[in-house]
Scaffold this motif. Sequence first.
Motif, mmCIF file in Angstrom:
data_model
loop_
_atom_site.group_PDB
_atom_site.id
_atom_site.type_symbol
_atom_site.label_atom_id
_atom_site.label_comp_id
_atom_site.label_asym_id
_atom_site.label_seq_id
_atom_site.Cartn_x
_atom_site.Cartn_y
_atom_site.Cartn_z
ATOM 1 N N MET A 141 39.399 37.966 16.586
ATOM 2 C CA MET A 141 39.305 39.095 17.762
ATOM 3 C C MET A 141 40.422 38.811 18.793
ATOM 4 S SD MET A 141 36.261 40.202 20.230
ATOM 5 C CE MET A 141 35.682 38.434 20.841
ATOM 6 N N SER A 142 40.436 37.527 19.383
ATOM 7 C CA SER A 142 41.642 37.297 20.348
ATOM 8 C C SER A 142 42.881 37.592 19.920
ATOM 9 C CB SER A 142 41.382 35.743 20.795
ATOM 10 O OG SER A 142 42.293 35.467 21.640
ATOM 11 N N GLN A 143 43.070 37.189 18.606
ATOM 12 C CA GLN A 143 44.438 37.508 18.040
ATOM 13 C C GLN A 143 44.534 38.988 18.124
ATOM 14 O OE1 GLN A 143 45.275 36.734 13.737
ATOM 15 N NE2 GLN A 143 47.306 35.803 14.456
ATOM 16 N N ALA A 144 43.716 39.817 17.552
ATOM 17 C CA ALA A 144 43.723 41.186 17.554
ATOM 18 C C ALA A 144 43.895 41.790 18.950
ATOM 19 C CB ALA A 144 42.611 41.745 16.924
ATOM 20 N N LEU A 145 43.466 41.281 19.841
ATOM 21 C CA LEU A 145 43.617 41.734 21.322
ATOM 22 C C LEU A 145 45.113 41.601 21.723
ATOM 23 C CD1 LEU A 145 42.012 43.217 23.569
ATOM 24 C CD2 LEU A 145 41.615 40.879 24.589
ATOM 25 N N ILE A 161 31.805 41.265 16.148
ATOM 26 C CA ILE A 161 32.165 40.504 17.156
ATOM 27 C C ILE A 161 32.768 41.497 18.349
ATOM 28 C CG2 ILE A 161 34.592 39.953 16.434
ATOM 29 C CD1 ILE A 161 32.111 37.333 17.959
ATOM 30 N N GLY A 162 32.348 40.854 19.498
ATOM 31 C CA GLY A 162 32.688 41.847 20.861
ATOM 32 C C GLY A 162 32.570 40.697 22.180
ATOM 33 N N PHE A 163 32.723 41.470 23.033
ATOM 34 C CA PHE A 163 32.643 40.487 24.424
ATOM 35 C C PHE A 163 32.156 41.532 25.490
ATOM 36 C CE2 PHE A 163 37.233 42.190 24.237
ATOM 37 C CZ PHE A 163 37.173 42.821 25.740
ATOM 38 N N LEU A 164 31.613 40.873 26.433
ATOM 39 C CA LEU A 164 31.187 41.369 27.612
ATOM 40 C C LEU A 164 31.941 40.641 28.841
ATOM 41 C CD1 LEU A 164 29.354 43.512 29.197
ATOM 42 C CD2 LEU A 164 27.806 41.859 29.277
ATOM 43 N N ALA A 201 40.204 32.033 26.469
ATOM 44 C CA ALA A 201 41.294 32.189 27.371
ATOM 45 C C ALA A 201 42.387 33.122 26.812
ATOM 46 C CB ALA A 201 41.937 30.869 27.435
ATOM 47 N N GLY A 202 42.536 33.405 25.541
ATOM 48 C CA GLY A 202 43.133 34.480 25.457
ATOM 49 C C GLY A 202 42.721 35.920 25.612
ATOM 50 N N VAL A 203 41.450 35.937 25.412
ATOM 51 C CA VAL A 203 40.791 37.307 25.683
ATOM 52 C C VAL A 203 40.827 37.707 27.223
ATOM 53 C CG1 VAL A 203 38.659 38.566 25.836
ATOM 54 C CG2 VAL A 203 39.375 37.391 23.711
ATOM 55 N N ALA A 204 40.837 36.558 28.037
ATOM 56 C CA ALA A 204 40.538 36.434 29.491
ATOM 57 C C ALA A 204 42.023 36.979 29.815
ATOM 58 C CB ALA A 204 40.321 35.213 30.150
ATOM 59 N N ASP A 205 43.172 36.503 29.404
ATOM 60 C CA ASP A 205 44.440 36.726 29.970
ATOM 61 C C ASP A 205 44.588 38.097 29.430
ATOM 62 O OD1 ASP A 205 47.403 35.853 30.570
ATOM 63 O OD2 ASP A 205 47.603 36.533 28.075
ATOM 64 N N LYS A 206 44.407 38.709 28.493
ATOM 65 C CA LYS A 206 44.834 39.955 28.075
ATOM 66 C C LYS A 206 43.926 40.940 28.778
ATOM 67 C CE LYS A 206 48.281 38.757 25.423
ATOM 68 N NZ LYS A 206 49.466 38.919 25.951
ATOM 69 N N MET A 207 42.807 40.613 29.316
ATOM 70 C CA MET A 207 42.104 41.472 30.137
ATOM 71 C C MET A 207 42.118 41.380 31.707
ATOM 72 S SD MET A 207 40.624 43.560 27.774
ATOM 73 C CE MET A 207 39.765 44.519 28.882
ATOM 74 N N GLU A 252 34.686 34.360 32.708
ATOM 75 C CA GLU A 252 33.897 35.578 32.786
ATOM 76 C C GLU A 252 33.816 36.375 31.645
ATOM 77 O OE1 GLU A 252 35.372 37.329 37.199
ATOM 78 O OE2 GLU A 252 36.848 37.149 35.520
ATOM 79 N N VAL A 253 34.375 35.584 30.339
ATOM 80 C CA VAL A 253 34.278 36.238 29.038
ATOM 81 C C VAL A 253 32.992 35.746 28.319
ATOM 82 C CG1 VAL A 253 35.452 36.505 26.830
ATOM 83 C CG2 VAL A 253 36.875 36.439 28.821
ATOM 84 N N LEU A 254 32.105 36.604 27.963
ATOM 85 C CA LEU A 254 30.908 36.162 26.951
ATOM 86 C C LEU A 254 31.002 37.042 25.634
ATOM 87 C CD1 LEU A 254 28.050 35.043 27.741
ATOM 88 C CD2 LEU A 254 27.162 37.398 28.106
ATOM 89 N N PHE A 255 30.756 36.037 24.655
ATOM 90 C CA PHE A 255 31.008 36.723 23.280
ATOM 91 C C PHE A 255 29.429 37.271 23.019
ATOM 92 C CE2 PHE A 255 34.568 33.525 22.961
ATOM 93 C CZ PHE A 255 35.711 34.299 23.092
ATOM 94 N N THR A 256 29.669 38.642 22.015
ATOM 95 C CA THR A 256 28.399 39.024 21.701
ATOM 96 C C THR A 256 28.888 39.345 20.109
ATOM 97 O OG1 THR A 256 29.055 41.305 22.172
ATOM 98 C CG2 THR A 256 28.294 39.863 23.991
ATOM 99 N N SER A 257 27.971 40.103 19.815
ATOM 100 C CA SER A 257 28.181 41.003 18.482
ATOM 101 C C SER A 257 28.783 42.124 18.348
ATOM 102 C CB SER A 257 26.847 40.793 17.648
ATOM 103 O OG SER A 257 26.101 42.072 18.368
ATOM 104 N N GLY A 258 29.055 42.700 19.327
ATOM 105 C CA GLY A 258 29.716 43.980 19.651
ATOM 106 C C GLY A 258 29.330 44.829 20.640
#
Length: 393
Positions: free
Chosen positions: A248-252, A211-214, A52-58, A64-70
């Motif tokens: 990652m969510s915190q860094a974003l 770690i990353g996201f798509l 939810a944090g990644v989604a909010d910032k993007m 719609e947030v899919l976690f990947t290795s980078g």
Amino acid sequence: MNTYYFDHCASSPMPQMVIDTMSELMKLHYANPSSLHQSGVDAMKLVDRARAGVADKMGAKPSEVLFTSGGTESNNLAIKGLLGRTARSAKHIIVSSIEHASVYECAKQLEVEGAVELTVLPVDSSGQVDPRDIVAAIRKETAIVSVMHVNNETGTIQPVEEIGRLLRDYPHIRFHVDGVQAIGKLPFRWEGSGVDLYTGSAHKFGGPKGIGFLLVREGIELAPLLSGGHQERGMRSGTLNVPAIVAMSQALRLTMEKLEMRRATMYGLRRRLLDIVSDIPELHVNGVSELNSAAEARTAPHVVNLSYPGMRPEVVIHMLEREGVYVSTQSACSSKSLKPSRVLLALGHDAGRASGSIRISFGDEHTIKDIEVLGAKLKSVVAGLKSLERIGK
């Protein structure tokens, strides 16, 4: 001796707060988030909160947030995953000539295998693709257009919002954007952008590596690259890395909070470096070199690419390293290659200039004083290289 790290495009340092968060989670939340017991449920709650944090910032929905290795996995999953769900037998992909290897080589591999027909679009002398060229290249079989947001070697910004608007007239085409070098440097909101898939990588904005996201537009399904346990809605199997995801969510969040201030500061650093370089005739700026607001609208604030034509870049890099300055050549994943930069060749530069480039990329820790030090070191190194050239003659 003081050291100066100017290689943030390759990887950025993690803030202490993010390191502490990740360390604490590794100690306390080691359960598999797919487990049914309470410890697993607690771990999944952390994942959901981070999503939810990644989604909010993007500007996206959590779904719609899919976690990947980078970045590399996200780019491959976007392209290969889309093709795996494309029913048409004839498939066509459009990419630009300056894409990161994880897009460019992925597309070339599919072309060699006969899975797709590939169109590689040219760029102008600054490294920017013309959206009209994309429209002209579209066929009825076109399945994917992939154009990066910020080039990882030169910092040139691609007109992704304009491309997204144009592609709305072609609903059968999916638009993928590699946003790895843009996140935290340029404002971008996923909602309303016209982009269908957007790639992010944590270690480029102060998160951990691996770690990353798509971002995947709601309603789009991707064929998985990996067979397994059906995590991430069946599109990306594998046990979720809870500490890295939360970090990652915190860094974003931290990087987005300082985005506007960072942009202003870094553009100032970039202007000062270009001003210094203008007094070093042996060095040539690759990409956008003008010093005005119109030019800055076409380039990210944190990257400067320089060439010493005819000089091997590793010589320059190691001479700077002896002065306590760390820079890179090409992208980090291509830095050990002796081949000319594919990106700089695409800009129209000859092999000498494309083979002799270094990339300088800034971070939050840098000040004008650091740039002055960098400039002095560059002048010293160039003077030393000129002496070597005279001896060689």
